[in-house]
Design an enzyme around this catalytic site. Structure first.
Site, PDB file in Angstrom:
ATOM      1  N   ASP A 125      61.041  18.778  66.671  1.00  0.00           N
ATOM      2  CA  ASP A 125      61.210  18.582  65.229  1.00  0.00           C
ATOM      3  C   ASP A 125      60.024  17.845  64.600  1.00  0.00           C
ATOM      4  O   ASP A 125      59.604  18.153  63.481  1.00  0.00           O
ATOM      5  CB  ASP A 125      62.528  17.824  64.957  1.00  0.00           C
ATOM      6  CG  ASP A 125      62.636  16.531  65.746  1.00  0.00           C
ATOM      7  OD1 ASP A 125      62.314  16.552  66.951  1.00  0.00           O
ATOM      8  OD2 ASP A 125      63.017  15.507  65.173  1.00  0.00           O
ATOM      9  N   LEU A 126      59.438  16.889  65.330  1.00  0.00           N
ATOM     10  CA  LEU A 126      58.312  16.142  64.747  1.00  0.00           C
ATOM     11  C   LEU A 126      57.070  17.018  64.628  1.00  0.00           C
ATOM     12  O   LEU A 126      56.306  16.901  63.670  1.00  0.00           O
ATOM     13  CB  LEU A 126      57.981  14.915  65.610  1.00  0.00           C
ATOM     14  CG  LEU A 126      59.124  13.911  65.782  1.00  0.00           C
ATOM     15  CD1 LEU A 126      58.721  12.809  66.759  1.00  0.00           C
ATOM     16  CD2 LEU A 126      59.467  13.297  64.434  1.00  0.00           C
TER      17      LEU A 126
ATOM     18  N   LYS B  86      46.661  16.974  84.424  1.00  0.00           N
ATOM     19  CA  LYS B  86      47.481  18.070  83.888  1.00  0.00           C
ATOM     20  C   LYS B  86      47.738  17.877  82.393  1.00  0.00           C
ATOM     21  O   LYS B  86      47.561  18.796  81.603  1.00  0.00           O
ATOM     22  CB  LYS B  86      48.834  18.115  84.619  1.00  0.00           C
ATOM     23  CG  LYS B  86      49.869  18.990  83.938  1.00  0.00           C
ATOM     24  CD  LYS B  86      51.169  19.027  84.689  1.00  0.00           C
ATOM     25  CE  LYS B  86      52.195  18.027  84.242  1.00  0.00           C
ATOM     26  NZ  LYS B  86      52.863  18.317  82.952  1.00  0.00           N
ATOM     27  N   ASN B  87      48.154  16.677  82.015  1.00  0.00           N
ATOM     28  CA  ASN B  87      48.556  16.475  80.616  1.00  0.00           C
ATOM     29  C   ASN B  87      47.372  16.460  79.660  1.00  0.00           C
ATOM     30  O   ASN B  87      47.551  16.412  78.450  1.00  0.00           O
ATOM     31  CB  ASN B  87      49.373  15.182  80.478  1.00  0.00           C
ATOM     32  CG  ASN B  87      50.762  15.352  81.053  1.00  0.00           C
ATOM     33  OD1 ASN B  87      51.139  16.446  81.455  1.00  0.00           O
ATOM     34  ND2 ASN B  87      51.512  14.268  81.096  1.00  0.00           N
TER      35      ASN B  87
ATOM     36  N   ARG C  94      64.408  18.716  74.696  1.00  0.00           N
ATOM     37  CA  ARG C  94      62.977  18.510  74.413  1.00  0.00           C
ATOM     38  C   ARG C  94      62.709  18.990  72.992  1.00  0.00           C
ATOM     39  O   ARG C  94      62.138  20.051  72.783  1.00  0.00           O
ATOM     40  CB  ARG C  94      62.160  19.285  75.432  1.00  0.00           C
ATOM     41  CG  ARG C  94      60.756  18.779  75.604  1.00  0.00           C
ATOM     42  CD  ARG C  94      60.604  18.101  76.930  1.00  0.00           C
ATOM     43  NE  ARG C  94      59.287  17.525  77.084  1.00  0.00           N
ATOM     44  CZ  ARG C  94      58.694  17.342  78.242  1.00  0.00           C
ATOM     45  NH1 ARG C  94      59.282  17.701  79.344  1.00  0.00           N
ATOM     46  NH2 ARG C  94      57.507  16.782  78.303  1.00  0.00           N
ATOM     47  N   PRO C  95      63.147  18.213  71.997  1.00  0.00           N
ATOM     48  CA  PRO C  95      63.010  18.665  70.615  1.00  0.00           C
ATOM     49  C   PRO C  95      61.542  18.749  70.191  1.00  0.00           C
ATOM     50  O   PRO C  95      60.685  18.054  70.766  1.00  0.00           O
ATOM     51  CB  PRO C  95      63.735  17.586  69.806  1.00  0.00           C
ATOM     52  CG  PRO C  95      63.754  16.374  70.681  1.00  0.00           C
ATOM     53  CD  PRO C  95      63.704  16.863  72.106  1.00  0.00           C
TER      54      PRO C  95
ATOM     55  N   CYS D 106      64.657  20.968  78.919  1.00  0.00           N
ATOM     56  CA  CYS D 106      64.001  21.003  80.220  1.00  0.00           C
ATOM     57  C   CYS D 106      64.753  20.105  81.178  1.00  0.00           C
ATOM     58  O   CYS D 106      65.788  19.551  80.832  1.00  0.00           O
ATOM     59  CB  CYS D 106      62.544  20.601  80.108  1.00  0.00           C
ATOM     60  SG  CYS D 106      62.301  18.846  79.908  1.00  0.00           S
TER      61      CYS D 106
ATOM     62  N   ARG E  46      54.050  22.208  89.769  1.00  0.00           N
ATOM     63  CA  ARG E  46      53.704  22.248  88.352  1.00  0.00           C
ATOM     64  C   ARG E  46      52.630  21.220  88.016  1.00  0.00           C
ATOM     65  O   ARG E  46      51.878  21.409  87.056  1.00  0.00           O
ATOM     66  CB  ARG E  46      54.939  21.944  87.497  1.00  0.00           C
ATOM     67  CG  ARG E  46      55.835  23.129  87.254  1.00  0.00           C
ATOM     68  CD  ARG E  46      56.877  22.782  86.212  1.00  0.00           C
ATOM     69  NE  ARG E  46      56.285  21.979  85.174  1.00  0.00           N
ATOM     70  CZ  ARG E  46      56.800  20.869  84.648  1.00  0.00           C
ATOM     71  NH1 ARG E  46      57.982  20.441  85.060  1.00  0.00           N
ATOM     72  NH2 ARG E  46      56.176  20.193  83.716  1.00  0.00           N
TER      73      ARG E  46
ATOM     74  N   ASP F  89      56.347   8.852  83.205  1.00  0.00           N
ATOM     75  CA  ASP F  89      56.001   9.758  84.302  1.00  0.00           C
ATOM     76  C   ASP F  89      55.794   9.021  85.627  1.00  0.00           C
ATOM     77  O   ASP F  89      55.745   9.660  86.684  1.00  0.00           O
ATOM     78  CB  ASP F  89      54.734  10.563  83.951  1.00  0.00           C
ATOM     79  CG  ASP F  89      55.019  11.636  82.916  1.00  0.00           C
ATOM     80  OD1 ASP F  89      56.198  11.902  82.620  1.00  0.00           O
ATOM     81  OD2 ASP F  89      54.038  12.210  82.384  1.00  0.00           O
TER      82      ASP F  89
HETATM   83  C1  UD1 Z   1      54.228  14.286  77.179  1.00  0.00           C
HETATM   84  C2  UD1 Z   1      53.855  14.577  78.599  1.00  0.00           C
HETATM   85  C3  UD1 Z   1      54.952  14.148  79.539  1.00  0.00           C
HETATM   86  C4  UD1 Z   1      55.326  12.701  79.297  1.00  0.00           C
HETATM   87  C5  UD1 Z   1      55.629  12.458  77.822  1.00  0.00           C
HETATM   88  C6  UD1 Z   1      55.855  10.999  77.482  1.00  0.00           C
HETATM   89  C7  UD1 Z   1      52.415  16.512  78.418  1.00  0.00           C
HETATM   90  C8  UD1 Z   1      52.221  17.961  78.697  1.00  0.00           C
HETATM   91  N1  UD1 Z   1      53.601  15.991  78.749  1.00  0.00           N
HETATM   92  O1  UD1 Z   1      55.368  15.082  76.879  1.00  0.00           O
HETATM   93  O2  UD1 Z   1      54.506  14.312  80.878  1.00  0.00           O
HETATM   94  O3  UD1 Z   1      56.464  12.371  80.062  1.00  0.00           O
HETATM   95  O4  UD1 Z   1      54.511  12.904  77.017  1.00  0.00           O
HETATM   96  O5  UD1 Z   1      54.774  10.234  77.862  1.00  0.00           O
HETATM   97  O6  UD1 Z   1      51.521  15.824  77.969  1.00  0.00           O
HETATM   98  N2  UD1 Z   1      60.566  13.794  70.632  1.00  0.00           N
HETATM   99  C9  UD1 Z   1      61.361  14.131  69.552  1.00  0.00           C
HETATM  100  N3  UD1 Z   1      60.910  15.088  68.688  1.00  0.00           N
HETATM  101  C10 UD1 Z   1      59.721  15.715  68.852  1.00  0.00           C
HETATM  102  C11 UD1 Z   1      58.902  15.358  69.951  1.00  0.00           C
HETATM  103  C12 UD1 Z   1      59.352  14.391  70.834  1.00  0.00           C
HETATM  104  O7  UD1 Z   1      62.448  13.594  69.389  1.00  0.00           O
HETATM  105  O8  UD1 Z   1      59.381  16.575  68.031  1.00  0.00           O
HETATM  106  C13 UD1 Z   1      61.021  12.753  71.600  1.00  0.00           C
HETATM  107  C14 UD1 Z   1      61.230  13.323  73.001  1.00  0.00           C
HETATM  108  O9  UD1 Z   1      62.505  13.864  73.157  1.00  0.00           O
HETATM  109  C15 UD1 Z   1      61.038  12.091  73.851  1.00  0.00           C
HETATM  110  C16 UD1 Z   1      59.984  11.285  73.075  1.00  0.00           C
HETATM  111  O10 UD1 Z   1      59.986  11.815  71.761  1.00  0.00           O
HETATM  112  O11 UD1 Z   1      62.220  11.346  73.875  1.00  0.00           O
HETATM  113  C17 UD1 Z   1      58.581  11.374  73.638  1.00  0.00           C
HETATM  114  O12 UD1 Z   1      58.213  12.714  73.738  1.00  0.00           O
HETATM  115  P1  UD1 Z   1      56.696  13.188  73.653  1.00  0.00           P
HETATM  116  O13 UD1 Z   1      55.787  12.007  73.585  1.00  0.00           O
HETATM  117  O14 UD1 Z   1      56.583  14.203  72.592  1.00  0.00           O
HETATM  118  O15 UD1 Z   1      56.503  13.899  75.065  1.00  0.00           O
HETATM  119  P2  UD1 Z   1      55.827  15.286  75.358  1.00  0.00           P
HETATM  120  O16 UD1 Z   1      54.628  15.469  74.509  1.00  0.00           O
HETATM  121  O17 UD1 Z   1      56.868  16.338  75.373  1.00  0.00           O
END
Ligand code: UD1
Length: 420
Positions: free
Chosen positions: A124-125, A22-23, A121-122, A116, A397, A305
Site C-alpha cells: 500500500d505504501l 541479494k537485497n 506483504r502489503p 509470503c 533464494r 533478517d
Molecule cells: C526488505 C528486504 C527484507 C527485509 C525487510 C525489512 C528486500 C528484497 N527485502 O523487504 O529482506 O526483511 O526489507 O528490513 O530488500 N509494509 C506495509 N506497507 C507497504 C510496505 C511495507 O505495511 O507498502 C510493512 C511490511 O509489512 C513490514 C514493514 O512495512 O511490516 C517493513 O517492510 P519493508 O521495509 O517494506 O520490507 P521489504 O522491502 O518488503
C-alpha cells in the site's frame, strides 16, 4: 528434493568471501530498466531470486545473461511493460519493478505480489507514493494496472520507513519531472547502494542513508559497470555460525559498519569481533553469555533478517535471551524446528524467550523460510550428531551456496542433490 547434511560439534576455522548483497542487487536489476543501455554488474550473487529477476527482464524484451562472473544486462530493447502472474509469484519482491517500468514506459501491468512466508506483504505504501507522483493505479482481481503519462516530483512522506517503497519511489522519481523528496525514507545500506548505482548511470539522487532522499528527475540515464555491495545478512549468518559452534573465522569483504548492532550483541555474548577494510574477524571461545533483549527495527536498528540466525546462535548460551520481532508478523516459524534439536524457546506474539540448554542434538528439520533455513544450519553446527535439513529451496533464494561457504569455514556440511 535437495537436502543439507550437517555433522555438528566441531569448531569453525577458516575464511570465506562474502557474496554480493541479494537485497541490493534485486532493486539494482529493476533499476537497469531506467538505463535503457548495457549495464555490467560485478559481484552479483548467483541466487534463485536473481534468476527470477533475470527472467523478468528477459520477459520484458531485455537481454540479461552471465558473462563469466559478470551479469550483463541490456535494457535497450525493452518492448513490454507487463509482468506475468507466474513470474510475479516466483519472487515476492518483484513489486520493485513497478516504479522502474512505470518510469520507463508510462504504464505497468502486473499482478499483486500477495503474501509470503513471513505473513502479509502489503504494498500500500508503494502504491500511495506512486499515486502522489501522479500515477493512476487500478487494482482489479489481483492485478495492478498503472499508468502515468507524466510523473511529477514532489514530497512523498512514508508513514513507515519501508525499504521496498523507498526503492520503488526512487526509481519512479528518476523518470519524473522535477525534484522528489522521500521523507521518512528507509536508511538501509542497500538503499545507499541503489543510489550509488543510479548515480553511476547519470541520475541525480542524494540523501540515501538518511531519512530524506532527494531525486532530481528527468535526466537521461546510461549504462555503467557497477560492483554490488557485500551481503550483510550472509555475513551476519556466518558470524552467528562461529558464535554457535565456536571458532575463529575471517569474512573477506564484509563491512562491519553495516553490522554494528549484530556485532555489538555478539561481543556482549563473549565473542571477539573486529572489522577492518579487508573484512571481519570473529573469535568465539567457550559458551556464550545471554544478551540484552534483541529488538528488530528498521536500520540502523537490529535487522529482522538476522533475528533467526542470532536466535540459533544463543540456543546453548548461559541464561535467557529475549527477542522482540517488530517488522514481520510471522517470523518465528523456525522455532518449532529448532525445538526438534532440543532448543528451549517460548513464543508469545512478537516475543520469543530463549533459555540456554546444555546440549543440542541433530534431528531431521525443514526450512520454513529463507533466514529461518539459515538458522537451522547455524544451530546444526552446534548440535551433537547429524542434522538433515530439507526444503532448502528457501535457503537457495538468498545464499549462493551456504554449504560451500560453511565448508570453507571448516564446517562438516554437504549438500545432497535431489535424486541421489
Ligand atoms: C526488505 C528486504 C527484507 C527485509 C525487510 C525489512 C528486500 C528484497 N527485502 O523487504 O529482506 O526483511 O526489507 O528490513 O530488500 N509494509 C506495509 N506497507 C507497504 C510496505 C511495507 O505495511 O507498502 C510493512 C511490511 O509489512 C513490514 C514493514 O512495512 O511490516 C517493513 O517492510 P519493508 O521495509 O517494506 O520490507 P521489504 O522491502 O518488503
Amino acid at each position: 528434493m535437495s537436502q543439507l547434511l550437517v555433522e555438528g560439534g566441531g569448531r569453525l576455522h577458516g575464511e570465506v568471501r562474502i557474496q554480493g548483497a541479494k537485497n541490493s542487487v534485486l532493486p539494482i536489476l529493476a533499476a537497469t530498466l531506467l538505463a535503457g543501455d548495457r549495464v555490467e554488474l560485478q559481484g552479483c550473487p548467483r541466487l534463485r531470486d536473481v534468476d527470477a529477476s533475470i527472467r523478468i527482464l528477459q520477459s520484458l524484451g531485455c537481454r540479461a545473461a552471465w558473462e563469466g562472473d559478470v551479469l550483463a544486462v541490456d535494457t535497450a530493447a525493452l518492448n513490454r511493460c507487463e509482468i506475468s502472474d507466474i513470474l510475479m509469484r516466483e519472487m515476492r519482491s518483484s513489486a520493485i519493478f513497478l516504479g522502474a517500468i512505470l518510469a520507463r514506459c508510462g504504464r505497468a501491468d502486473l499482478s499483486y505480489p500477495g503474501g509470503c512466508e513471513l505473513g502479509p506483504r502489503p504494498i500500500d505504501l508503494h502504491l500511495a507514493g506512486l499515486r502522489d507522483l501522479g500515477a493512476e493505479i487500478r487494482e482489479e482481481g489481483g492485478f495492478l494496472h498503472c499508468t502515468a503519462a507524466r510523473l511529477r516530483g514532489r514530497e512523498v512522506v512514508l508513514s513507515i520507513p519501508s525499504v521496498g517503497a523507498t526503492e520503488n519511489l526512487m526509481l519512479a522519481a528518476c523518470g519524473g519531472e522535477g525534484v522528489t523528496v522521500i521523507s521518512n525514507a528507509a536508511r538501509e545500506p542497500e538503499i545507499v547502494d541503489l543510489q550509488e548505482f543510479l548515480n553511476a548511470c547519470g541520475a541525480r539522487v542524494s540523501g540515501a542513508g538518511s531519512s530524506a532522499i532527494s531525486v532530481e528527475g528527468g535526466h537521461a540515464l546510461h549504462g555503467c559497470t557497477y560492483r554490488v555491495m557485500p551481503d550483510r545478512i550472509a555475513a551476519a549468518t556466518y558470524l552467528c555460525a562461529a558464535a554457535s559452534a565456536g571458532g575463529d573465522i575471517f569474512l573477506r569483504g564484509a563491512n562491519e559498519q553495516h553490522l554494528s548492532t549484530v556485532t555489538a550483541l555478539l561481543r556482549e555474548a563473549g565473542c571477539s569481533v573486529t572489522g577492518d577494510s579487508a573484512g571481519i574477524t570473529c573469535i568465539c571461545q567457550g559458551p556464550l553469555l545471554a544478551m540484552r533483549p534483541v529488538r528488530t527495527a528498521p536500520y540502523p536498528g537490529f535487522p529482522t533478517d538476522a533475528q533467526a540466525v542470532l536466535m540459533a546462535a544463543v540456543l546453548r548460551s548461559r541464561g535467557v535471551t529475549v527477542f522482540e520481532e517488530n517488522i514481520f508478523e510471522n517470523r518465528y516459524r523456525h522455532v518449532d524446528e529448532l525445538a526438534r534439536m532440543g532448543a528451549n524457546i517460548r513464543v508469545a506474539g512478537r516475543i520469543a524467550v530463549v533459555t540456554g540448554v546444555e546440549t543440542l542434538h541433530g534431528a531431521p528439520v525443514r526450512c520454513t523460510d529463507l533466514r529461518g533455513g539459515a538458522a537451522l544450519c547455524v544451530a546444526a553446527l552446534a548440535a551433537e550428531g547429524q542434522t538433515r535439513i530439507s526444503e532448502i529451496c528457501h535457503i537457495d533464494r538468498g545464499y549462493e551456496d551456504i554449504a560451500r561457504d560453511l565448508r570453507s569455514l571448516g564446517a562438516n556440511i554437504i549438500r545432497e542433490e535431489a535424486g541421489h
